[in-house]
Design a protein around this motif. Sequence first.
Motif, PDB file in Angstrom:
ATOM      1  N   HIS A  48      68.846  90.301  12.814  1.00  0.00           N
ATOM      2  CA  HIS A  48      69.781  89.184  12.655  1.00  0.00           C
ATOM      3  C   HIS A  48      69.252  87.969  13.415  1.00  0.00           C
ATOM      4  CE1 HIS A  48      72.689  91.864  10.869  1.00  0.00           C
ATOM      5  NE2 HIS A  48      72.680  92.635  11.944  1.00  0.00           N
ATOM      6  N   VAL A  49      69.346  86.811  12.780  1.00  0.00           N
ATOM      7  CA  VAL A  49      69.051  85.536  13.428  1.00  0.00           C
ATOM      8  C   VAL A  49      70.301  84.674  13.286  1.00  0.00           C
ATOM      9  CG1 VAL A  49      67.596  83.488  13.469  1.00  0.00           C
ATOM     10  CG2 VAL A  49      66.591  85.714  12.921  1.00  0.00           C
ATOM     11  N   ASP A  50      70.985  84.401  14.421  1.00  0.00           N
ATOM     12  CA  ASP A  50      72.248  83.647  14.428  1.00  0.00           C
ATOM     13  C   ASP A  50      72.031  82.292  15.069  1.00  0.00           C
ATOM     14  OD1 ASP A  50      74.113  85.742  13.400  1.00  0.00           O
ATOM     15  OD2 ASP A  50      73.433  86.807  15.190  1.00  0.00           O
ATOM     16  N   ASP A  51      72.765  81.308  14.562  1.00  0.00           N
ATOM     17  CA  ASP A  51      72.769  79.984  15.178  1.00  0.00           C
ATOM     18  C   ASP A  51      74.201  79.474  15.240  1.00  0.00           C
ATOM     19  OD1 ASP A  51      73.439  78.176  12.842  1.00  0.00           O
ATOM     20  OD2 ASP A  51      71.613  79.077  12.032  1.00  0.00           O
ATOM     21  N   ASP A  52      74.412  78.383  16.002  1.00  0.00           N
ATOM     22  CA  ASP A  52      75.742  77.792  16.160  1.00  0.00           C
ATOM     23  C   ASP A  52      75.854  76.477  15.401  1.00  0.00           C
ATOM     24  OD1 ASP A  52      73.984  76.375  17.692  1.00  0.00           O
ATOM     25  OD2 ASP A  52      75.277  76.250  19.460  1.00  0.00           O
ATOM     26  N   GLY A  53      75.064  76.321  14.334  1.00  0.00           N
ATOM     27  CA  GLY A  53      75.082  75.095  13.554  1.00  0.00           C
ATOM     28  C   GLY A  53      76.269  75.015  12.613  1.00  0.00           C
ATOM     29  N   PRO A  54      76.216  74.075  11.667  1.00  0.00           N
ATOM     30  CA  PRO A  54      77.344  73.884  10.729  1.00  0.00           C
ATOM     31  C   PRO A  54      77.463  74.999   9.703  1.00  0.00           C
ATOM     32  CG  PRO A  54      75.545  72.405  10.178  1.00  0.00           C
ATOM     33  CD  PRO A  54      75.166  73.061  11.475  1.00  0.00           C
ATOM     34  N   GLY A  55      76.420  75.798   9.520  1.00  0.00           N
ATOM     35  CA  GLY A  55      76.493  76.885   8.546  1.00  0.00           C
ATOM     36  C   GLY A  55      76.312  76.404   7.117  1.00  0.00           C
ATOM     37  N   ILE A  56      76.401  77.331   6.182  1.00  0.00           N
ATOM     38  CA  ILE A  56      76.270  77.041   4.749  1.00  0.00           C
ATOM     39  C   ILE A  56      77.463  77.664   4.025  1.00  0.00           C
ATOM     40  CG2 ILE A  56      74.859  77.384   2.675  1.00  0.00           C
ATOM     41  CD1 ILE A  56      72.421  77.548   4.420  1.00  0.00           C
ATOM     42  N   SER A  57      78.040  76.938   3.118  1.00  0.00           N
ATOM     43  CA  SER A  57      79.181  77.452   2.355  1.00  0.00           C
ATOM     44  C   SER A  57      78.757  78.673   1.536  1.00  0.00           C
ATOM     45  CB  SER A  57      79.727  76.361   1.430  1.00  0.00           C
ATOM     46  OG  SER A  57      78.716  75.920   0.541  1.00  0.00           O
ATOM     47  N   PRO A  58      79.654  79.640   1.347  1.00  0.00           N
ATOM     48  CA  PRO A  58      79.278  80.886   0.642  1.00  0.00           C
ATOM     49  C   PRO A  58      78.710  80.662  -0.752  1.00  0.00           C
ATOM     50  CG  PRO A  58      81.384  81.165   1.772  1.00  0.00           C
ATOM     51  CD  PRO A  58      81.028  79.709   1.879  1.00  0.00           C
ATOM     52  N   GLU A  59      79.217  79.656  -1.468  1.00  0.00           N
ATOM     53  CA  GLU A  59      78.727  79.460  -2.831  1.00  0.00           C
ATOM     54  C   GLU A  59      77.326  78.879  -2.880  1.00  0.00           C
ATOM     55  OE1 GLU A  59      81.287  75.956  -1.569  1.00  0.00           O
ATOM     56  OE2 GLU A  59      81.448  78.162  -1.568  1.00  0.00           O
ATOM     57  N   MET A  60      76.805  78.376  -1.755  1.00  0.00           N
ATOM     58  CA  MET A  60      75.470  77.788  -1.727  1.00  0.00           C
ATOM     59  C   MET A  60      74.438  78.705  -1.084  1.00  0.00           C
ATOM     60  SD  MET A  60      75.882  74.943  -3.234  1.00  0.00           S
ATOM     61  CE  MET A  60      74.304  74.193  -2.881  1.00  0.00           C
TER      62      MET A  60
END
Length: 452
Positions: free
Chosen positions: A382-394
């Motif tokens: 697993h590689v986790d970050d605290d950024g804005p993320g990506i919406s599930p549909e994208m």
Amino acid sequence: MKVSRFFKYPFIDRVMRGFGNLLPKGLYARSLIIIIAPVVLLQSVIAYVFMERHWQLVTRRLSAAVTADVAALVDIYQSYPQDRDAETLSRIASDRLQLDVDILHDTDLPPPGPKPFFSILDETLSDELRRQIDRPYWMDTVGRSNYIEIRVKLDNRDVMRVLARRSQAYASNSHIFLVWMGASSLVLLGIAILFLRNQIRPILKLAEAAEALGKGREIEFRPRGAREVRQAGHAFIEMKRRIERSIEQRTTMLNGVSHDLRTILTRFKLSLALMKQTPEIEDLKRDVDEMSRMLEGYLSFARGDTGEQAVTTDLRELLGEVQSDAERQGHMTTLDVVGDPNITVRIDAFRRLLFNLVANAARHGDTIEISANHETRWLVLHVDDDGPGISPEMRDEVFKPFFRLDEARNQDEGGSGLGLAIARDIARAHGGDIILGDSPLGGLRATVRLPA
């Protein structure tokens, strides 16, 4: 039409699916069932027919014969009272009927003894005694292993005791047929299983070779077994040669293109270095550097690093390099590895996968967490970050080559849109995949799952 409607009932469909789930999934186990099931069914039918038609019939006839002899002895004793001691009757019974006869005076029948749980002889002999001798009787088929004892109440207070060998009233050797039938079946099944295992082994070798090819590993494989299996093996080898030849041709072409384009870019750099350094020239230099980085990314994606061989390496060392690189860029990075640190991968390709994922996390977040679990036959990273993320549909779209998100994902101008595409291509070349999800840190989680 009625049959087709019958199988459309949900209950029947659930029953069939449940039965299918109970069956083994492997070819070897299913082949064993195909061999064993008919043999067991045939043996069961033969045993039932033998027990029903032969064993019981013979036992009934033998019991009827013994009972008829006993009835004749009773009639003779009642008809000729002058032989009160039954000496002549005992002699005739012993010499002609192989029966031991005694007359017990002034006695009564013993109380009924325990009956066996399952005895064809006990039931059959009881039926015959009731049918042929209309007198009170007592019998014992359990007390003496080789003999049966029958006592018949006579008209006076006398009792006739008859001892007969068990074999005279019971088909005692019939079980030998069942033993021979079972033993021969076990021998035949053992031979069938041995030959079946030799036929299944080449198929398993072919499956191992195909799996190794998918993981980028080399394995020695020679077609063996039946003609159809050897034909499939030769087809696999020919397919492997064609794939390797196609990859080699593509790699050669890309190397030529890369060399020609690098030559032109080198000329641009030399020309710009000889010119007067002005703001416009600096902008052109940055454009040329960006073009070089994009060219390397395109060639890396197209080449796929297929020429590299998989070797065993230390996962902690690779992840430590990635962690150090992220920390040098000013990102707080943590690392946690659980399980066996040794994995078999293409080192350069796997290193590129890790750097691409961590670089993507560093580009959009400040905190990075790297965790790996290698306790089973799969490596889960697993590689986790605290950024804005990506919406599930994208999340599936970002794996497409040259795909860029909008400014909401903070995409910088230096990206080529190939980082995640290259990472997934490397993961799938190892027989695994990459999945994006929500991170516990609030940003994006990239999960790599590879067979170890």
